[in-house]
Design a protein around this motif. Structure first.
Motif, PDB file in Angstrom:
ATOM      1  N   GLN A 147       1.038  -1.291  -0.175  1.00 33.09           N
ATOM      2  CA  GLN A 147       0.112  -0.318  -0.092  1.00 33.09           C
ATOM      3  C   GLN A 147       0.820   1.279   0.375  1.00 33.09           C
ATOM      4  O   GLN A 147       0.557   2.167  -0.247  1.00 33.09           O
ATOM      5  N   ASN A 148       1.591   1.326   0.600  1.00 33.92           N
ATOM      6  CA  ASN A 148       2.865   2.600   0.698  1.00 33.92           C
ATOM      7  C   ASN A 148       4.479   2.377   0.319  1.00 33.92           C
ATOM      8  O   ASN A 148       5.414   3.301   0.605  1.00 33.92           O
ATOM      9  N   GLY A 149       4.303   1.024  -0.457  1.00 30.39           N
ATOM     10  CA  GLY A 149       6.016   1.323  -1.252  1.00 30.39           C
ATOM     11  C   GLY A 149       7.018   1.780  -0.361  1.00 30.39           C
ATOM     12  O   GLY A 149       8.260   1.629  -0.826  1.00 30.39           O
ATOM     13  N   GLY A 150       6.830   0.295   0.690  1.00 32.33           N
ATOM     14  CA  GLY A 150       8.091   0.179   1.651  1.00 32.33           C
ATOM     15  C   GLY A 150       8.091   1.403   2.334  1.00 32.33           C
ATOM     16  O   GLY A 150       9.045   1.277   3.792  1.00 32.33           O
ATOM     17  N   LYS A 151       7.628   2.350   2.352  1.00 29.78           N
ATOM     18  CA  LYS A 151       7.396   3.522   3.703  1.00 29.78           C
ATOM     19  C   LYS A 151       6.758   3.090   5.110  1.00 29.78           C
ATOM     20  O   LYS A 151       6.017   2.743   4.895  1.00 29.78           O
ATOM     21  N   CYS A 152       7.319   3.830   6.111  1.00 32.18           N
ATOM     22  CA  CYS A 152       6.794   3.528   7.555  1.00 32.18           C
ATOM     23  C   CYS A 152       7.019   4.792   8.100  1.00 32.18           C
ATOM     24  O   CYS A 152       7.947   5.746   8.261  1.00 32.18           O
ATOM     25  N   GLY A 153       6.410   5.137   9.278  1.00 29.90           N
ATOM     26  CA  GLY A 153       6.223   5.904   9.912  1.00 29.90           C
ATOM     27  C   GLY A 153       7.929   6.274  10.469  1.00 29.90           C
ATOM     28  O   GLY A 153       8.404   4.894  11.020  1.00 29.90           O
ATOM     29  N   LEU A 154       8.802   6.954  10.788  1.00 35.14           N
ATOM     30  CA  LEU A 154      10.311   7.081  11.373  1.00 35.14           C
ATOM     31  C   LEU A 154      10.159   6.624  12.674  1.00 35.14           C
ATOM     32  O   LEU A 154      11.209   5.634  13.415  1.00 35.14           O
ATOM     33  N   CYS A 155       8.995   5.615  13.251  1.00 42.94           N
ATOM     34  CA  CYS A 155       9.207   4.803  14.545  1.00 42.94           C
ATOM     35  C   CYS A 155       7.842   3.806  14.748  1.00 42.94           C
ATOM     36  O   CYS A 155       7.932   3.646  15.997  1.00 42.94           O
ATOM     37  N   GLY A 156       7.801   3.370  13.293  1.00 44.36           N
ATOM     38  CA  GLY A 156       7.018   2.156  13.715  1.00 44.36           C
ATOM     39  C   GLY A 156       5.981   2.202  13.076  1.00 44.36           C
ATOM     40  O   GLY A 156       4.668   1.332  12.972  1.00 44.36           O
ATOM     41  N   ASP A 157       5.154   3.664  13.266  1.00 47.89           N
ATOM     42  CA  ASP A 157       3.320   4.439  13.072  1.00 47.89           C
ATOM     43  C   ASP A 157       3.659   3.493  10.700  1.00 47.89           C
ATOM     44  O   ASP A 157       4.411   2.971  10.619  1.00 47.89           O
ATOM     45  N   PRO A 158       2.391   3.443  11.136  1.00 42.60           N
ATOM     46  CA  PRO A 158       1.983   3.467   9.664  1.00 42.60           C
ATOM     47  C   PRO A 158       2.334   4.762   8.624  1.00 42.60           C
ATOM     48  O   PRO A 158       1.946   5.808   9.932  1.00 42.60           O
ATOM     49  N   TRP A 159       2.331   4.416   7.814  1.00 36.48           N
ATOM     50  CA  TRP A 159       3.134   5.593   6.589  1.00 36.48           C
ATOM     51  C   TRP A 159       2.327   7.298   7.156  1.00 36.48           C
ATOM     52  O   TRP A 159       2.201   8.483   7.138  1.00 36.48           O
ATOM     53  N   PRO A 160       0.635   6.635   6.525  1.00 39.79           N
ATOM     54  CA  PRO A 160      -0.689   7.433   6.440  1.00 39.79           C
ATOM     55  C   PRO A 160      -0.737   8.119   7.915  1.00 39.79           C
ATOM     56  O   PRO A 160      -1.640   8.790   7.854  1.00 39.79           O
ATOM     57  N   GLY A 161      -0.400   7.247   9.165  1.00 39.97           N
ATOM     58  CA  GLY A 161      -0.713   7.570  10.471  1.00 39.97           C
ATOM     59  C   GLY A 161      -1.994   6.688  11.343  1.00 39.97           C
ATOM     60  O   GLY A 161      -2.221   5.801  10.507  1.00 39.97           O
ATOM     61  N   PRO A 162      -2.312   7.289  12.573  1.00 37.40           N
ATOM     62  CA  PRO A 162      -1.763   7.863  12.799  1.00 37.40           C
ATOM     63  C   PRO A 162      -0.648   7.596  13.389  1.00 37.40           C
ATOM     64  O   PRO A 162      -0.327   6.387  13.010  1.00 37.40           O
ATOM     65  N   ARG A 163       0.720   8.738  13.434  1.00 35.28           N
ATOM     66  CA  ARG A 163       2.103   8.569  13.782  1.00 35.28           C
ATOM     67  C   ARG A 163       2.142   8.699  15.817  1.00 35.28           C
ATOM     68  O   ARG A 163       2.585   9.891  15.867  1.00 35.28           O
ATOM     69  N   GLU A 164       1.312   7.634  16.413  1.00 30.88           N
ATOM     70  CA  GLU A 164       1.038   8.101  17.531  1.00 30.88           C
ATOM     71  C   GLU A 164       2.865   7.595  18.450  1.00 30.88           C
ATOM     72  O   GLU A 164       1.990   7.998  19.659  1.00 30.88           O
ATOM     73  N   ASN A 165       3.551   7.795  17.495  1.00 34.80           N
ATOM     74  CA  ASN A 165       4.962   7.231  18.160  1.00 34.80           C
ATOM     75  C   ASN A 165       5.753   8.940  17.503  1.00 34.80           C
ATOM     76  O   ASN A 165       6.650   8.618  18.449  1.00 34.80           O
ATOM     77  N   GLU A 166       5.282   9.846  17.377  1.00 32.15           N
ATOM     78  CA  GLU A 166       6.499  10.997  17.027  1.00 32.15           C
ATOM     79  C   GLU A 166       6.081  11.706  17.550  1.00 32.15           C
ATOM     80  O   GLU A 166       4.962  12.017  18.538  1.00 32.15           O
ATOM     81  N   ALA A 167       7.358  13.164  17.259  1.00 35.25           N
ATOM     82  CA  ALA A 167       6.298  14.177  18.234  1.00 35.25           C
ATOM     83  C   ALA A 167       5.411  14.606  17.982  1.00 35.25           C
ATOM     84  O   ALA A 167       4.501  14.840  16.492  1.00 35.25           O
TER      85      ALA A 167
END
Length: 223
Positions: free
Chosen positions: A28-48
């Motif tokens: 779905q996201n072409g290998g992309k991931c949040g900096l701390c392991g969250d799904p790329w589209p979010g929510p980014r609960e483990n980032e600032a």
């Protein structure tokens, strides 16, 4: 952090920050991931700005220090990185000694853990071979905020939050976390709306300030 008694909301899924899973990350996201392991589209609960990233500095190190790192691997997932042998579900305790980069100082650096598993069927993009462990695999991440070369940083405390910017059209203030020392002032976090990338001018300002104080650590393993 909650597992080692820091005052932070408990994340009961902290051992499976895996970018949403191998299908979500790669198909779905072409290998992309949040900096701390969250799904790329979010929510980014483990980032600032997220629920579990509250600006708490967990350790303070000297510049270029050799540090002890303990890893609790709850399942090895037929790993594609070298770890001690063990059954698929065996919990492994791994101890490493790592040297921090010379010359790197920061009031809040992101110390990132990234682990490549090897238990998914895939195809090697170079050789064309198909097998379990071939091609893109599931990845697990983890993050901690650390200070390097700043003894004045307080460990284990939630920093004060300051007004960051006014979000139109709802006129609601969003907040960031500011780290201030005797010779430096830096912003290390931002409100959830800004973290999600809304607002061109706000994102540009955040990117400029954030780049001054938060740099990804590239750690060098030593024997």
């Amino acid at each position: 952090m909650w597992r080692v008694h820091f005052s932070n909301p408990p994340n009961y899924d902290d051992n499976q920050l895996f970018c949403g899973g191998v299908a979500v990350q790669w198909h779905q996201n072409g290998g992309k991931c949040g900096l701390c392991g969250d799904p790329w589209p979010g929510p980014r609960e483990n980032e600032a700005g997220g629920r579990y990233a509250n600006g708490i500095v967990t350790r303070s190190y000297e510049v270029g220090q050799v540090i002890d790192v303990y890893i609790e691997l709850t399942a090895n997932h037929k790993r594609s990185l070298p770890v001690p042998d063990g059954a698929y579900s065996t919990k492994l305790d791994i101890n490493l000694r790592l040297r921090l980069p010379q010359g790197l100082t920061c009031v809040a650096c992101v110390f990132q853990w990234k682990y490549n598993a090897g238990n998914s069927w895939g195809k090697d993009p170079v050789t064309g071979k198909e097998c379990v462990g071939c091609g893109p695999q599931e990845q697990f991440y983890g993050c901690a905020d650390v200070a390097i070369g700043h003894k004045e940083m307080q460990i284990g405390l939630v920093p004060k939050r300051y007004p960051w910017y006014l979000q139109d059209p709802d006129s609601e203030w969003h907040y960031g976390v500011a780290y201030v020392s005797s010779d430096t002032a830096a912003i290390s976090g931002a409100g959830r709306t800004l973290a999600e990338g809304r607002g061109v001018s706000e994102v540009a300002l955040f990117t400029m300030l954030f780049a001054l104080c938060v740099r990804r650590l590239q750690l060098i393993a030593i024997g």
